[in-house]
Scaffold this motif. Structure first.
Motif, short mmCIF file in Angstrom:
data_model
loop_
_atom_site.label_atom_id
_atom_site.label_comp_id
_atom_site.label_asym_id
_atom_site.label_seq_id
_atom_site.Cartn_x
_atom_site.Cartn_y
_atom_site.Cartn_z
N GLY A 98 0.75 -1.20 -0.03
CA GLY A 98 -0.09 0.08 0.09
C GLY A 98 0.81 1.19 -0.06
N GLU A 99 2.05 1.14 0.16
CA GLU A 99 2.93 2.33 0.18
C GLU A 99 3.21 3.17 -1.08
N ARG A 156 -1.42 -2.63 -2.91
CA ARG A 156 -2.01 -3.42 -1.86
C ARG A 156 -1.88 -4.84 -1.97
N ASP A 213 0.07 -0.47 6.59
CA ASP A 213 -1.57 0.20 6.51
C ASP A 213 -2.30 -0.70 7.43
#
Length: 407
Positions: A77-78, A84, A108
Motif C-alpha cells: 500500500g505504500e 496493496r 497499512d
C-alpha cells in the motif's frame, strides 16, 4: 468453508526423524491431529486398527515450519491503493513447509483492520492451518478491536501479542520511549494473565537509531527482555550487530528471509543465522520468518517508493536448504524455524516431534526440498504437489497455486 474432517490414523514408517535433534530412524502413529506414539524401526507397531501406512524410505522428517511474521490479509500500500498485496492462498504456505502462521498488519493499519486480520486467521484455520495473530500495526496508538492491547489479548483467543510496531523507519509513528514502555507493559501483563506470548513484535527500518529505543527500554524499566522481539534485524549489517547484543541480553531476535543483492549492506537469512550461531549468542534466542504477503519495498532519499517485491512463505524452506547445502546440520539450524518460535510464542504443542505434539510434519527429499507436508494430521502436500487447496485456488501446469478467476 467447513473445517476439514478428522484425519484417519496414520502410521509413518522408516522416517529419519529430526525432532529437531536427530533421533535416527523411527515409526510414528498419528491420530486426532496429534502424535500418539513414536517407536524404533523394529518395535511392533499398533495393530487391529484401520491405518494409512506411509513408508518414507529413509527420508528426513522434521517438524512443520513456524512462520512468525506473515501478512495473511496482504501487505503493501505504500505506492498507492493499487500496490496493496492480496492475501496469499492456502497452498502457498504448505508448499513451503509452513504449518503454523502468525499474522499481522504492517504499514497499512488504516484501510486494513484487526477485525479483517482475525477473519483471515479464522479462514486459514478452517482450511487446516494453525494460525494466530498480533493486534496493532506500524503505528501508535495501536489498531485494536476492543480499544486496548491488553483487552484484545485477554478476550480475543487468536490474538497473542502486538506488532509489527515500526521503529527507526520513516513510515513509523516515531514512538517515544514512554509510549513503547506503556505498550510493552500492556502486552506483558496480558501475556501473564492469559498464558499467551505477550510480546511486542518490532519492525526495524533502515534508520540510524537502530535498536536504541529497545536498549533504553531494557535499561530503564523492569520489563523482561523477552517482551521485545525485533524483526528484520539482518536488513543492515550494523543493525545485526546491535541485535546480537540484545539477544545476549535476553531478547529473541527475528531474521527475515528476504532477497539480498550482491554488495548490499545486509545479510541474507542463511548467512545471518550462520553468523548468529558462530557468534556464541544464545542458540534459543533467534528465529527466522518470511514476511510473506508483505511488500518488500525500497524507497528513495525522499521516502518515495522506487521498487517492491512480495515476501513468500517458501523463503523459509529455501533458507533451510541453503544452510544444509553449506554443511550445517539440521540439529543446529532447525530450532530457528521450529522450537525457538514455539517457545517465544508460547505454543507448547508446536515445533517438535514428540508424543502429544500436534501432527505438523514435513518430509524432505535428498536435496532438502519439500516432499510432503502434514498439518494437524492431514496431508496438504504429497510428492511436492499440493493435494489440498483453498476455495479460490486452482493448479497451474507447473503445480504452483494461483487464483481461480473462473469462480
Amino acid at each position: 468453508m467447513p473445517s476439514p474432517a478428522p484425519a484417519p490414523l496414520v502410521l509413518i514408517r522408516n522416517a529419519e526423524v529430526h525432532a529437531p535433534e536427530a533421533l535416527g530412524q523411527r515409526q510414528l502413529l498419528l491420530g486426532g491431529g496429534r502424535i500418539l506414539w513414536i517407536g524404533g524401526p523394529t518395535e511392533p507397531a499398533p495393530t487391529g486398527l484401520p491405518l494409512e501406512v506411509v513408508d518414507l524410505g529413509g527420508k528426513r522428517l522434521i517438524p512443520g515450519l513456524i512462520d512468525g511474521h506473515v501478512h495473511i490479509t496482504g501487505g503493501g500500500g505504500e505506492g498507492g491503493f493499487a500496490s496493496r498485496v492480496p492475501a496469499l492462498p492456502l497452498s502457498r504456505y504448505t508448499l513451503g513447509g509452513v504449518t503454523t502462521v502468525i499474522g499481522l498488519l504492517g504499514t497499512d493499519d488504516v484501510a486494513r483492520s484487526t477485525r479483517e486480520l482475525v477473519a483471515g486467521v479464522m479462514s486459514l484455520r478452517e482450511q487446516g492451518l494453525s494460525v494466530w495473530a498480533h493486534c496493532g500495526g506500524y503505528h501508535l496508538p495501536p489498531a485494536t478491536i476492543t480499544g486496548s492491547v491488553a483487552s484484545d489479548l485477554a478476550f480475543i483467543d487468536c490474538l497473542i501479542g502486538v506488532g509489527e510496531v515500526a521503529l527507526s523507519d520513516h513510515r513509523s509513528s516515531q514512538p517515544t520511549l514512554d509510549e513503547l514502555l506503556r505498550l510493552a507493559s500492556q502486552a506483558h501483563v496480558a501475556g501473564l494473565m492469559t498464558g499467551k506470548a505477550g510480546i511486542v513484535h518490532l519492525h526495524l527500518g533502515d534508520g540510524a537509531r537502530g535498536l536504541d529505543l529497545v536498549r533504553r527500554a531494557l535499561e530503564l524499566s523492569e520489563l523482561p527482555a523477552r517482551v521485545f522481539n525485533p524483526t528484520h534485524v539482518n536488513r543492515r549489517k550494523a543493525l545485526f550487530e546491535e541485535a546480537l547484543a540484545l539477544a545476549r541480553a535476553g531478547c529473541s531476535i527475528d531474521i527475515t528471509a528476504f532477497p539480498v543483492a550482491e554488495g548490499e549492506d545486509a545479510w541474507d537469512a542463511a548467512t545471518a543465522l550462520q553468523r548468529y550461531l558462530e557468534s556464541g549468542a544464545p542458540a534459543d534466542k533467534v528465529t527466522i520468518s518470511s514476511d510473506a504477503g508483505g511488500c518488500l519495498a525500497c524507497f528513495d532519499h525522499a521516502g518515495q517508493l522506487c521498487g517492491m517485491d512480495v515476501g513468500a512463505p517458501a523463503a523459509l524452506s529455501a533458507t533451510l536448504a541453503q544452510l544444509l547445502a553449506r554443511g550445517l546440520t539440521l540439529e543446529a539450524v532447525l530450532p530457528a524455524f521450529t522450537t525457538n518460535p514455539a517457545a517465544l510464542l508460547r505454543l507448547p504443542r508446536k515445533g517438535r516431534i514428540e508424543v502429544g505434539a500436534d501432527a505438523d510434519l514435513v518430509v524432505l527429499d535428498a536435496q532438502a526440498r519439500i516432499h510432503d507436508v502434514m498439518a494437524l494430521g492431514t496431508w496438504h502436500v504429497r510428492d511436492g504437489r499440493a493435494v489440498r487447496r483453498g476455495l479460490f485456488e486452482t493448479a497451474t501446469a507447473g503445480g504452483d497455486p494461483t487464483f481461480d478467476q473462473g469462480r
